[in-house]
Design an enzyme around this catalytic site. Structure first.
Site, mmCIF file in Angstrom:
data_model
loop_
_atom_site.group_PDB
_atom_site.id
_atom_site.type_symbol
_atom_site.label_atom_id
_atom_site.label_comp_id
_atom_site.label_asym_id
_atom_site.label_seq_id
_atom_site.Cartn_x
_atom_site.Cartn_y
_atom_site.Cartn_z
ATOM 1 N N GLN A 58 -23.444 0.117 28.096
ATOM 2 C CA GLN A 58 -22.062 -0.376 28.131
ATOM 3 C C GLN A 58 -21.662 -1.089 26.842
ATOM 4 O O GLN A 58 -20.556 -0.883 26.320
ATOM 5 C CB GLN A 58 -21.881 -1.326 29.309
ATOM 6 C CG GLN A 58 -20.433 -1.768 29.504
ATOM 7 C CD GLN A 58 -20.277 -2.722 30.673
ATOM 8 O OE1 GLN A 58 -20.712 -3.869 30.600
ATOM 9 N NE2 GLN A 58 -19.689 -2.247 31.754
ATOM 10 N N GLU B 96 -4.155 -0.176 -4.986
ATOM 11 C CA GLU B 96 -2.741 -0.122 -4.562
ATOM 12 C C GLU B 96 -2.262 -1.504 -4.108
ATOM 13 O O GLU B 96 -1.383 -1.624 -3.247
ATOM 14 C CB GLU B 96 -2.537 0.893 -3.431
ATOM 15 C CG GLU B 96 -2.941 2.296 -3.771
ATOM 16 C CD GLU B 96 -1.937 3.017 -4.636
ATOM 17 O OE1 GLU B 96 -0.728 2.804 -4.467
ATOM 18 O OE2 GLU B 96 -2.374 3.810 -5.474
ATOM 19 N N GLN C 150 -4.873 -9.261 -0.175
ATOM 20 C CA GLN C 150 -4.311 -10.596 -0.376
ATOM 21 C C GLN C 150 -2.882 -10.499 -0.931
ATOM 22 O O GLN C 150 -1.990 -11.241 -0.510
ATOM 23 C CB GLN C 150 -5.207 -11.402 -1.331
ATOM 24 C CG GLN C 150 -6.528 -11.857 -0.734
ATOM 25 C CD GLN C 150 -7.504 -10.719 -0.480
ATOM 26 O OE1 GLN C 150 -7.530 -9.730 -1.237
ATOM 27 N NE2 GLN C 150 -8.310 -10.841 0.564
ATOM 28 N N ARG D 252 1.581 3.271 -0.785
ATOM 29 C CA ARG D 252 0.714 2.475 0.090
ATOM 30 C C ARG D 252 0.513 3.097 1.472
ATOM 31 O O ARG D 252 -0.604 3.061 2.003
ATOM 32 C CB ARG D 252 1.252 1.047 0.195
ATOM 33 C CG ARG D 252 0.919 0.223 -1.031
ATOM 34 C CD ARG D 252 1.591 -1.121 -1.082
ATOM 35 N NE ARG D 252 1.184 -1.832 -2.291
ATOM 36 C CZ ARG D 252 1.902 -2.770 -2.886
ATOM 37 N NH1 ARG D 252 3.068 -3.136 -2.372
ATOM 38 N NH2 ARG D 252 1.463 -3.371 -3.972
ATOM 39 N N TRP E 276 -9.189 0.906 -14.782
ATOM 40 C CA TRP E 276 -9.253 1.389 -13.397
ATOM 41 C C TRP E 276 -8.323 2.581 -13.178
ATOM 42 O O TRP E 276 -7.643 2.663 -12.168
ATOM 43 C CB TRP E 276 -8.918 0.265 -12.412
ATOM 44 C CG TRP E 276 -9.630 -1.006 -12.691
ATOM 45 C CD1 TRP E 276 -9.075 -2.189 -13.108
ATOM 46 C CD2 TRP E 276 -11.037 -1.241 -12.598
ATOM 47 N NE1 TRP E 276 -10.042 -3.133 -13.294
ATOM 48 C CE2 TRP E 276 -11.265 -2.587 -12.975
ATOM 49 C CE3 TRP E 276 -12.125 -0.455 -12.232
ATOM 50 C CZ2 TRP E 276 -12.538 -3.145 -12.992
ATOM 51 C CZ3 TRP E 276 -13.391 -1.011 -12.261
ATOM 52 C CH2 TRP E 276 -13.584 -2.336 -12.623
ATOM 53 N N TYR F 133 -1.879 7.307 -12.787
ATOM 54 C CA TYR F 133 -0.904 6.206 -12.741
ATOM 55 C C TYR F 133 -1.531 5.036 -13.480
ATOM 56 O O TYR F 133 -2.534 4.480 -13.029
ATOM 57 C CB TYR F 133 -0.632 5.862 -11.282
ATOM 58 C CG TYR F 133 0.482 4.884 -11.008
ATOM 59 C CD1 TYR F 133 1.803 5.302 -10.963
ATOM 60 C CD2 TYR F 133 0.203 3.545 -10.729
ATOM 61 C CE1 TYR F 133 2.822 4.417 -10.661
ATOM 62 C CE2 TYR F 133 1.217 2.652 -10.424
ATOM 63 C CZ TYR F 133 2.524 3.091 -10.394
ATOM 64 O OH TYR F 133 3.523 2.200 -10.084
#
Length: 383
Positions: free
Chosen positions: A280, A367, A371, A244, A158, A125
Site C-alpha cells: 500500500q 527559462e 525563484q 515557459r 548557457w 536564443y
C-alpha cells in the site's frame, strides 16, 4: 482570474498516440547513448524533421503547420518522456524564432522562418551572460551602429544549440545610458563570425549542446534588427512568456516518463514473495506521482490555451510562470520518488529514472529560475 476553457480534441488525442509510438520507436533507442557520451542525437533530430515536427510552431504562410500550442505541448511532452535533449532542440529553435514571429519585419520572417519550419536550420536564443542571468537588464554585449548595420561585441553564456545553430537571436545593448530600454534584438547568422566556445559538461540534458558564444566585431545588417532599437527587453520578456509553458510541457513529459517507468517496474519487481505493487505505501507513492503530474499538465494546457487565444485578459505572464514553476517542481519531485521506488537499481544507469531525475533539475533553472517565477507572479498579483 477567470478560467480559460480548453478541451482536448480527437485530433489532439490521436496526435499523442501516434507521437508516443514514434518517440518510443525512433527517439528512445538513442537517448541513453546520447546521455552517456554527451553527444547530440543526430538520428533523433533527423527523424523529427522527417515527421515535420519543426513545422508545428511556424505559421502556414511561412512554410509551417501553424499547430495550436496544446499540440506543441503534447509534442514536447512525448519527446521529453523518452529524451528531453531531443525535445529541447526543437523547443529552442522555436524560441529563437519567436521574436521574429511577433516583432520581425516581413523580410526577416520570409528569410528565416521557412528554414526553421523545414528543419534545415536550427536557432539559439542568446540572452544570459556570465553576470546577467536572472538580471537581464545587466547584459553587457554591445551593438554599435556603424554605417548600414551594427557591430556586435561581447559574449553569451548557457546557449542551447550552440554550435548546432545556423542563426542566433541575440540581445545586445544599443544605448548604455537607457538601462533596460537600451537593449535591442538581432538575428545573427553563424557564418558572419559567431565563435562557439567549449561545450559545458552538464548534469543532465547531455545530448543537447550548451556552450558560450562570442561576438568579436560581428557585423549585422540593419535589416536584421528585430523590432525597433530599445525594444529588446520587451521582446525578450514577451518571448519567454510564450516559451515557459513549453518548458512546463517538457517537465510534464519527464515526470510522465518517471511515472510510466515506476508503474512498469512495480509490477515486475518482487519482494517478500509478491510484487511490490501490492504494498500500500508504494501504491500511494505512485498515485501521488500520477496526481501531481496530471495537475501540472492541466496548468500547462491552461497557459497554452491563453497563447492560442492571444491572451485576451493579460494573464499569460502569471499563468505561464505558474505552469513552468509547478511543472518543473513536479518533475523534480516525481523523478526523485521514482528513483526511490526503484531502490538501489534506481541509483544506477541500468534504468532510465536516474537520467530523468537529472534532466528534471534543469527545468527548475532555465527559462527563468523558479525563484524568479515567484517574483513575477507576486508582482502581477500585487500590482
Amino acid at each position: 482570474m477567470d478560467p480559460t476553457p480548453f478541451v482536448l480534441t480527437d485530433d489532439h488525442r490521436e496526435f499523442r498516440r501516434s507521437l508516443r509510438r514514434f518517440a518510443e520507436e525512433k527517439i528512445a533507442p538513442q537517448a541513453a547513448i546520447a546521455d552517456r557520451d554527451a553527444v547530440f542525437p543526430v538520428k533523433s533530430l533527423d527523424a523529427c524533421i522527417e515527421l515535420e515536427l519543426p513545422a508545428l510552431g511556424i505559421p502556414a504562410e511561412y512554410g509551417g503547420v501553424g499547430a495550436d500550442m496544446i499540440t506543441q505541448a503534447i509534442m514536447a511532452e512525448e519527446l521529453s518522456r523518452v529524451c528531453a535533449s531531443t525535445a529541447l532542440t526543437l523547443l529552442i529553435s522555436k524560441l529563437g524564432a519567436v521574436p521574429m514571429l511577433y516583432w520581425g519585419s516581413e523580410e526577416l520572417k520570409r528569410r528565416y522562418l521557412p528554414r526553421i519550419a523545414s528543419g534545415d536550420w536550427q536557432s539559439s536564443y542568446c540572452l544570459s551572460e556570465a553576470d546577467a542571468g536572472s538580471d537581464v537588464a545587466a547584459i553587457r554585449t554591445r551593438a554599435v551602429r556603424e554605417g548600414d548595420g551594427y557591430v556586435l561585441r561581447g559574449s553569451k553564456h548557457w546557449v542551447t544549440n550552440a554550435g548546432l545553430s545556423d542563426f542566433y537571436t541575440v540581445f545586445a545593448v544599443t544605448d548604455p545610458s537607457a538601462g533596460r530600454r537600451g537593449i535591442s534584438c538581432f538575428v545573427v547568422e553563424t557564418e558572419w563570425g559567431v565563435e562557439v566556445g567549449a561545450k559545458e559538461d552538464k548534469m543532465g540534458l547531455r545530448g543537447s549542446p550548451t556552450a558560450p558564444v562570442r561576438f568579436d566585431d560581428v557585423r549585422v545588417p540593419l535589416s536584421n534588427l528585430v523590432g525597433q532599437e530599445g525594444q529588446g527587453f520587451t521582446i525578450a520578456m514577451h518571448a519567454l512568456d510564450r516559451s515557459r509553458p513549453a518548458i512546463g510541457a517538457q517537465a510534464v513529459g519527464i515526470a510522465q516518463g518517471a511515472v510510466d517507468a515506476a508503474r512498469s517496474y512495480m509490477g515486475e519487481r518482487r519482494a517478500f514473495g509478491r510484487a511490490i505493487a501490492d504494498f500500500q505505501g508504494l501504491k500511494f507513492m505512485l498515485a501521488e506521482m500520477a496526481m501531481r503530474t496530471e495537475a501540472a499538465r492541466t496548468l500547462v494546457y491552461r497557459a497554452c490555451s491563453l497563447i492560442d487565444c492571444d491572451d485576451p485578459d493579460g494573464e499569460l505572464t502569471t499563468i505561464g510562470s505558474m505552469a513552468k514553476w509547478l511543472a518543473s517542481d513536479t518533475a523534480m519531485e516525481v523523478t526523485t520518488d521514482a528513483v526511490q521506488l526503484f531502490g538501489g537499481y534506481g541509483y544506477t544507469r541500468d534504468y532510465p529514472v536516474e537520467r530523468l531525475m537529472r534532466e528534471a533539475k534543469i527545468t527548475q533553472i532555465y527559462e527563468g529560475t523558479n525563484q524568479i517565477q515567484r517574483v513575477v507572479i507576486a508582482k502581477k498579483l500585487l500590482g
